[in-house]
Motif scaffolding. Structure first.
Motif, mmCIF file in Angstrom:
data_model
loop_
_atom_site.group_PDB
_atom_site.id
_atom_site.type_symbol
_atom_site.label_atom_id
_atom_site.label_comp_id
_atom_site.label_asym_id
_atom_site.label_seq_id
_atom_site.Cartn_x
_atom_site.Cartn_y
_atom_site.Cartn_z
ATOM 1 N N GLY A 49 0.792 -1.226 0.000
ATOM 2 C CA GLY A 49 0.000 0.000 0.000
ATOM 3 C C GLY A 49 0.822 1.273 0.000
ATOM 4 N N VAL A 50 2.062 1.197 -0.429
ATOM 5 C CA VAL A 50 2.933 2.376 -0.459
ATOM 6 C C VAL A 50 2.561 3.249 -1.653
ATOM 7 C CG1 VAL A 50 5.322 3.149 -0.680
ATOM 8 C CG2 VAL A 50 4.802 1.103 0.634
ATOM 9 N N ASP A 51 2.396 4.550 -1.408
ATOM 10 C CA ASP A 51 2.175 5.515 -2.488
ATOM 11 C C ASP A 51 3.528 6.127 -2.825
ATOM 12 O OD1 ASP A 51 1.310 7.384 -4.295
ATOM 13 O OD2 ASP A 51 0.407 8.708 -2.794
ATOM 14 N N PHE A 52 4.102 5.701 -3.942
ATOM 15 C CA PHE A 52 5.451 6.137 -4.283
ATOM 16 C C PHE A 52 5.540 7.640 -4.511
ATOM 17 C CE2 PHE A 52 6.035 1.680 -4.851
ATOM 18 C CZ PHE A 52 7.369 1.469 -4.577
ATOM 19 N N ALA A 53 4.497 8.243 -5.020
ATOM 20 C CA ALA A 53 4.535 9.680 -5.288
ATOM 21 C C ALA A 53 4.683 10.487 -3.995
ATOM 22 C CB ALA A 53 3.278 10.115 -6.034
ATOM 23 N N ALA A 54 4.247 9.915 -2.878
ATOM 24 C CA ALA A 54 4.312 10.639 -1.608
ATOM 25 C C ALA A 54 5.606 10.371 -0.836
ATOM 26 C CB ALA A 54 3.117 10.251 -0.743
ATOM 27 N N LEU A 55 6.432 9.452 -1.314
ATOM 28 C CA LEU A 55 7.675 9.138 -0.603
ATOM 29 C C LEU A 55 8.640 10.305 -0.711
ATOM 30 C CD1 LEU A 55 8.285 5.440 -1.664
ATOM 31 C CD2 LEU A 55 7.344 6.280 0.482
ATOM 32 N N LYS A 56 9.181 10.701 0.451
ATOM 33 C CA LYS A 56 10.126 11.815 0.453
ATOM 34 C C LYS A 56 10.952 11.765 1.723
ATOM 35 C CE LYS A 56 6.518 14.831 2.238
ATOM 36 N NZ LYS A 56 5.700 15.986 1.967
ATOM 37 N N TYR A 57 12.084 12.406 1.656
ATOM 38 C CA TYR A 57 12.939 12.567 2.815
ATOM 39 C C TYR A 57 12.946 14.056 3.146
ATOM 40 C CZ TYR A 57 16.987 12.591 5.856
ATOM 41 O OH TYR A 57 17.824 12.768 6.921
ATOM 42 N N VAL A 58 12.372 14.401 4.292
ATOM 43 C CA VAL A 58 12.223 15.807 4.669
ATOM 44 C C VAL A 58 13.543 16.311 5.242
ATOM 45 C CG1 VAL A 58 10.969 17.453 6.094
ATOM 46 C CG2 VAL A 58 9.767 15.497 5.092
ATOM 47 N N LEU A 59 14.091 17.344 4.590
ATOM 48 C CA LEU A 59 15.318 17.961 5.079
ATOM 49 C C LEU A 59 15.002 18.992 6.162
ATOM 50 C CD1 LEU A 59 17.095 18.440 1.642
ATOM 51 C CD2 LEU A 59 17.517 16.654 3.336
ATOM 52 N N SER A 60 13.973 19.781 5.908
ATOM 53 C CA SER A 60 13.510 20.725 6.929
ATOM 54 C C SER A 60 11.992 20.853 6.768
ATOM 55 C CB SER A 60 14.193 22.091 6.776
ATOM 56 O OG SER A 60 13.916 22.658 5.530
ATOM 57 N N PRO A 61 11.249 20.661 7.863
ATOM 58 C CA PRO A 61 9.782 20.709 7.761
ATOM 59 C C PRO A 61 9.298 22.143 7.549
ATOM 60 C CG PRO A 61 10.452 20.402 10.037
ATOM 61 C CD PRO A 61 11.703 20.368 9.213
ATOM 62 N N GLU A 62 8.043 22.246 7.093
ATOM 63 C CA GLU A 62 7.479 23.580 6.915
ATOM 64 C C GLU A 62 7.224 24.219 8.277
ATOM 65 O OE1 GLU A 62 3.859 23.271 4.714
ATOM 66 O OE2 GLU A 62 2.738 22.466 6.389
ATOM 67 N N VAL A 63 7.324 25.524 8.290
ATOM 68 C CA VAL A 63 7.116 26.282 9.530
ATOM 69 C C VAL A 63 5.874 27.138 9.340
ATOM 70 C CG1 VAL A 63 8.121 27.983 11.099
ATOM 71 C CG2 VAL A 63 9.597 26.302 9.966
ATOM 72 N N LYS A 64 4.949 27.056 10.334
ATOM 73 C CA LYS A 64 3.717 27.850 10.278
ATOM 74 C C LYS A 64 3.703 28.811 11.455
ATOM 75 C CE LYS A 64 0.953 24.247 8.113
ATOM 76 N NZ LYS A 64 -0.252 23.403 8.203
ATOM 77 N N ASP A 65 3.090 29.964 11.234
ATOM 78 C CA ASP A 65 2.944 30.919 12.344
ATOM 79 C C ASP A 65 1.689 30.571 13.151
ATOM 80 O OD1 ASP A 65 0.861 31.778 10.776
ATOM 81 O OD2 ASP A 65 1.711 33.746 10.327
#
Length: 133
Positions: A49-65
């Motif tokens: 059930g792996v979605d290959f399009a969503a596979l990623k290695y996060v270097l820095s996550p998004e920052v929200k205020d």
């Protein structure tokens, strides 16, 4: 100069090249659709059930205020999209191989020219040489 350009554009090779580029774009879109919508979901199902399009290695996550607005977007290596691209390359390569193979089968084989016999001069020279003996 305009006349030379018109002659260049109207040659068969340029027209054939343009048709080839347009066809390549269409085949590319079909193959990308096949890979994204048919092949990769099947591969994902086979891999648990792996979605290959969503596979990623996060270097820095998004920052929200505090209001939830993204102040710094996520920085990630999207290797799943790269895997999809590799599968697309393999599928396109296979499709092109099949097209070229079918085209080569449809072409008439080039007949080898009949072996040329000796010319009249050669025959006369041979007869003359035989008569001398």
């Amino acid at each position: 100069m305009l006349k030379e350009f018109k002659n260049f554009i109207m040659t068969g090779n340029v027209i054939e090249f343009a048709v080839g580029v347009i066809m390549a774009g269409a085949v590319g879109a079909v193959v990308n659709g096949f890979v994204a919508d048919i092949a990769m979901p099947l591969v994902g199902m086979l891999t648990g059930g792996v979605d290959f399009a969503a596979l990623k290695y996060v270097l820095s996550p998004e920052v929200k205020d505090a209001a939830g607005v993204v102040t710094s977007p996520e920085n990630a290596v999207r290797y799943g999209a790269w895997i999809n691209t590799l599968v697309s390359l393999v599928v396109i390569g296979f499709v092109m191989f099949m097209i070229i193979k079918a085209y080569n089968k449809m072409k008439k084989p080039v007949e080898a020219p009949a072996p040329a016999g000796p010319s009249q001069e050669e025959l006369l020279t041979q007869i003359r040489d035989l008569l001398k003996k």
